[in-house]
Write an enzyme that holds these catalytic residues in place. Structure first.
Site, mmCIF file in Angstrom:
data_model
loop_
_atom_site.group_PDB
_atom_site.id
_atom_site.type_symbol
_atom_site.label_atom_id
_atom_site.label_comp_id
_atom_site.label_asym_id
_atom_site.label_seq_id
_atom_site.Cartn_x
_atom_site.Cartn_y
_atom_site.Cartn_z
ATOM 1 N N SER A 269 0.802 -1.234 0.005
ATOM 2 C CA SER A 269 -0.169 0.234 0.083
ATOM 3 C C SER A 269 1.047 1.281 -0.007
ATOM 4 C CB SER A 269 -0.892 0.043 1.458
ATOM 5 O OG SER A 269 -0.093 0.076 2.516
ATOM 6 N N HIS B 31 -3.152 -6.590 2.334
ATOM 7 C CA HIS B 31 -2.104 -7.319 2.861
ATOM 8 C C HIS B 31 -3.011 -8.773 3.012
ATOM 9 C CE1 HIS B 31 0.028 -3.909 4.767
ATOM 10 N NE2 HIS B 31 0.320 -3.934 3.495
ATOM 11 N N GLN C 208 -6.573 -1.894 6.861
ATOM 12 C CA GLN C 208 -5.258 -2.716 6.612
ATOM 13 C C GLN C 208 -5.091 -3.618 7.705
ATOM 14 O OE1 GLN C 208 -2.245 -1.254 3.545
ATOM 15 N NE2 GLN C 208 -1.080 -1.248 5.548
ATOM 16 N N GLU C 209 -4.961 -2.720 8.853
ATOM 17 C CA GLU C 209 -4.204 -3.331 9.934
ATOM 18 C C GLU C 209 -4.757 -3.029 11.237
ATOM 19 O OE1 GLU C 209 -0.162 -1.796 9.803
ATOM 20 O OE2 GLU C 209 -0.123 -1.817 7.713
ATOM 21 N N GLU D 136 1.466 -9.853 7.070
ATOM 22 C CA GLU D 136 2.294 -9.377 8.159
ATOM 23 C C GLU D 136 2.029 -10.231 9.297
ATOM 24 O OE1 GLU D 136 1.485 -5.203 8.826
ATOM 25 O OE2 GLU D 136 2.654 -4.784 6.993
ATOM 26 N N ASP E 253 -4.199 0.642 11.326
ATOM 27 C CA ASP E 253 -3.975 1.526 10.419
ATOM 28 C C ASP E 253 -4.667 1.417 8.944
ATOM 29 O OD1 ASP E 253 -2.426 2.730 8.020
ATOM 30 O OD2 ASP E 253 -0.776 0.964 7.962
ATOM 31 N N GLU F 39 -3.528 5.210 12.242
ATOM 32 C CA GLU F 39 -2.678 5.770 10.977
ATOM 33 C C GLU F 39 -3.418 5.887 9.914
ATOM 34 O OE1 GLU F 39 0.732 2.866 10.874
ATOM 35 O OE2 GLU F 39 0.720 3.113 8.735
ATOM 36 N N ASP G 78 1.379 8.078 7.525
ATOM 37 C CA ASP G 78 2.182 7.486 6.910
ATOM 38 C C ASP G 78 2.409 7.755 5.426
ATOM 39 O OD1 ASP G 78 3.536 5.241 5.593
ATOM 40 O OD2 ASP G 78 1.955 3.654 5.811
ATOM 41 N N LYS H 103 9.615 5.122 7.726
ATOM 42 C CA LYS H 103 9.944 3.923 6.662
ATOM 43 C C LYS H 103 10.882 4.472 6.156
ATOM 44 C CE LYS H 103 5.284 2.144 6.054
ATOM 45 N NZ LYS H 103 4.138 2.285 5.233
ATOM 46 N N HIS I 275 8.380 -1.408 9.822
ATOM 47 C CA HIS I 275 8.607 -2.434 8.633
ATOM 48 C C HIS I 275 7.593 -2.000 7.548
ATOM 49 C CE1 HIS I 275 4.636 -5.263 9.660
ATOM 50 N NE2 HIS I 275 4.571 -3.988 9.692
ATOM 51 N N ARG I 276 7.717 -2.885 6.510
ATOM 52 C CA ARG I 276 7.074 -2.869 5.283
ATOM 53 C C ARG I 276 6.344 -4.135 5.095
ATOM 54 N NH1 ARG I 276 7.173 1.986 2.154
ATOM 55 N NH2 ARG I 276 5.226 1.192 1.560
ATOM 56 N N SER I 277 5.254 -4.205 4.483
ATOM 57 C CA SER I 277 4.546 -5.514 4.343
ATOM 58 C C SER I 277 5.416 -6.563 3.393
ATOM 59 C CB SER I 277 2.984 -5.299 3.586
ATOM 60 O OG SER I 277 3.347 -4.810 2.181
ATOM 61 N N LYS J 22 6.309 -0.776 14.791
ATOM 62 C CA LYS J 22 5.456 -1.854 14.035
ATOM 63 C C LYS J 22 6.163 -2.887 13.272
ATOM 64 C CE LYS J 22 2.900 0.154 10.341
ATOM 65 N NZ LYS J 22 1.524 0.401 9.763
HETATM 66 C C1 2PG Z 1 1.805 0.453 6.170
HETATM 67 C C2 2PG Z 1 2.822 -0.735 5.643
HETATM 68 C C3 2PG Z 1 3.606 -1.612 6.644
HETATM 69 P P1 2PG Z 1 2.884 -1.390 3.276
HETATM 70 O O1 2PG Z 1 1.126 0.737 5.305
HETATM 71 O O2 2PG Z 1 2.032 1.057 7.175
HETATM 72 O O3 2PG Z 1 2.707 -2.147 7.677
HETATM 73 O O4 2PG Z 1 2.180 -1.395 4.530
HETATM 74 O O5 2PG Z 1 4.365 -1.752 3.305
HETATM 75 O O6 2PG Z 1 2.303 -2.411 2.297
HETATM 76 O O7 2PG Z 1 2.983 0.242 2.811
HETATM 77 MG MG MG Z 2 0.468 2.570 6.761
#
Ligand code: 2PG
Ligand code: MG
Length: 423
Positions: free
Chosen positions: A43, A154, A162-163, A206, A243, A284, A311, A336, A364-366, A387
């Site tokens: 994402s 994800h 998403q999270e 994840e 998130d 987020e 983010d 990130k 982290h990233r996904s 995270k």
């Molecule tokens: C996010 C990330 C990590 P992605 O959106 O915060 O959880 O996802 O790495 O796919 O952008």
């Molecule tokens: Mg995010």
């Protein structure tokens, strides 16, 4: 020639946790040869540094041979002869060599891997831990924000958010926090399996479960159950975080979420209600990546009692962050490194946050790997939050395990801010 002098920077294509190619960089001096791997998002924010992909027949277009060549043929000659312990100079040299402002010439995946590897090599040659090399005091271990229900891009469910994370911040140390979070994760597995059957405990990118939920409240309710079944109290030992990654369900002024179509005013009200119903400590990307005004409105309404994290909104970019600070949008930034392309620039963005009372959550990233650099960055910044997904899948647990080692090494000097890391 000093043993700190870079003799060559090499690179190769390796695989990430989703089975996609990614860049590994190898920084060499006469004394060491140190590798690091760039992560990759799904994402991704529109304003992130460019992730260079080959776009040819190999790996469905996802090969990174161009980025690998850029490391070998452009970055290596530029960095050769530089002092590996001077990460700022190394990162500045790559930014200058790229010259585009968003790493679209070299590839943010190439520069991130090199920046990580140079940071690690510098620490090894100085004979200190990576977090000490990156941060002078660095004694604070972060609260692990664990993504235990995966949705959005994800996972393969209808959940748009998403999270859904658990935040075990009401305990005294990192290792206790990790234990409590992991106990809740296992408890959630039992609760889901019992109520929804074995398919519900399949995991997403994840490491969190990906049950067939349709609404956010279903996910939040089952999390409360799992926390209680593990013997903890929601809003005491364990809080919740989300998130939304809202750009993924936004189009032309309309958010499609939980079976409803919402305007930006309506989605702000939706989050305000959620924040009253649940012990939500952090939210987020609640609005789309250009929604500075809506983020500011939500921050004015609930920012006094919870964290609002940018983010895709800020993309770890000092310029976008300043825009957010000026418009009072959010009160925290997700960090990130590959969104901006170098460790130094990401840490500069974090410093701007601290100067303006914004929190920082390292992320982290996904798409991840065995690389654990972000664990050290979180400790170096003393931001108190990270995270790294669920406590499952080795690319996620590698970071948590690295933090366990750092905590043990620090011994009685280790600190933990717990809930105080949030507000
Ligand atoms: C996010 C990330 C990590 P992605 O959106 O915060 O959880 O996802 O790495 O796919 O952008
Ligand atoms: Mg995010």
């Amino acid at each position: 020639m000093s043993e700190l002098t870079i003799t060559r920077v090499w690179s190769r294509e390796v695989l990430d946790s989703r089975g996609n190619p990614t860049v590994e960089a190898q920084v060499e001096t006469d004394a060491v040869l140190v590798t690091a791997i760039a992560p990759s998002g799904a994402s991704t924010g529109t304003f992130e540094a460019l992730e260079l992909r080959d776009g040819d027949a190999r790996y469905g277009g996802k090969g990174v041979q161009k980025a690998v060549r850029n490391v070998r043929e452009l970055i290596s000659p530029r960095l050769k002869g530089m002092d590996v312990s001077d990460l700022k100079a190394i990162d500045a040299a790559m930014i200058e060599l790229d010259g585009t402002g968003n790493m679209s010439r070299l590839g943010g995946n190439a520069t991130t891997a090199v920046s990580y590897a140079a940071a690690k090599a510098g620490a090894i040659l100085k004979g200190i831990e990576l977090h000490e090399h990156l941060g002078s005091s660095s004694k604070v271990l972060p609260v692990p924000c664990m993504n235990v229900i995966n949705g959005g891009k994800h996972a393969g469910s209808n959940l748009k958010i998403q999270e859904f994370m658990i935040v075990p911040c009401g305990v005294p140390s990192f290792s206790e926090s990790l234990r409590v979070g992991t106990e809740v994760y296992q408890s959630l597995k039992g609760v889901l399996k019992k109520s929804m059957g074995p398919m519900s405990i399949n995991v997403g990118d994840e490491g969190g479960f990906a049950p067939a939920f349709d609404t956010s409240r279903q996910a939040m309710d089952v999390l409360l159950k799992a926390i209680e079944a593990a013997g903890y109290a929601p809003g005491k030992e364990v809080y919740l975080a989300m998130d939304a990654a809202a750009s993924e369900f936004y189009s032309k002024g309309v958010y499609e979420l939980d079976g409803r179509k919402m305007s930006s005013g309506e989605i702000v009200d939706f989050y305000v209600s959620l924040s009253k119903e649940y012990p939500l400590i952090s939210l987020e990307d609640p609005v789309q990546e250009e929604g500075f005004q809506d983020m500011a409105e939500l921050t004015a309404k609930v920012g006094g009692r919870m964290q609002l994290v940018g983010d895709d909104l800020f993309v770890t970019n000092p310029q976008r962050l300043r825009k957010g600070i000026d418009s009072k949008a959010g009160n925290a930034m997700l960090l990130k490194v590959n969104q901006i392309g170098t460790v130094s620039e990401a840490m500069r963005a974090a410093e701007i946050c601290f100067d303006h009372g914004y929190n920082v959550m390292v992320s982290h990233r996904s798409g991840e790997s065995e690389d654990t650099t972000i664990a050290d960055i979180a400790v170096a910044l003393e931001c108190g939050q990270i995270k790294s997904g669920a406590p499952a899948r080795t690319e996620r647990t590698a970071k948590y395990n690295r933090l366990l080692r750092i905590e043990e090494n620090l011994g009685s000097k280790a600190k933990f801010k717990g809930r105080g890391a949030f507000f």
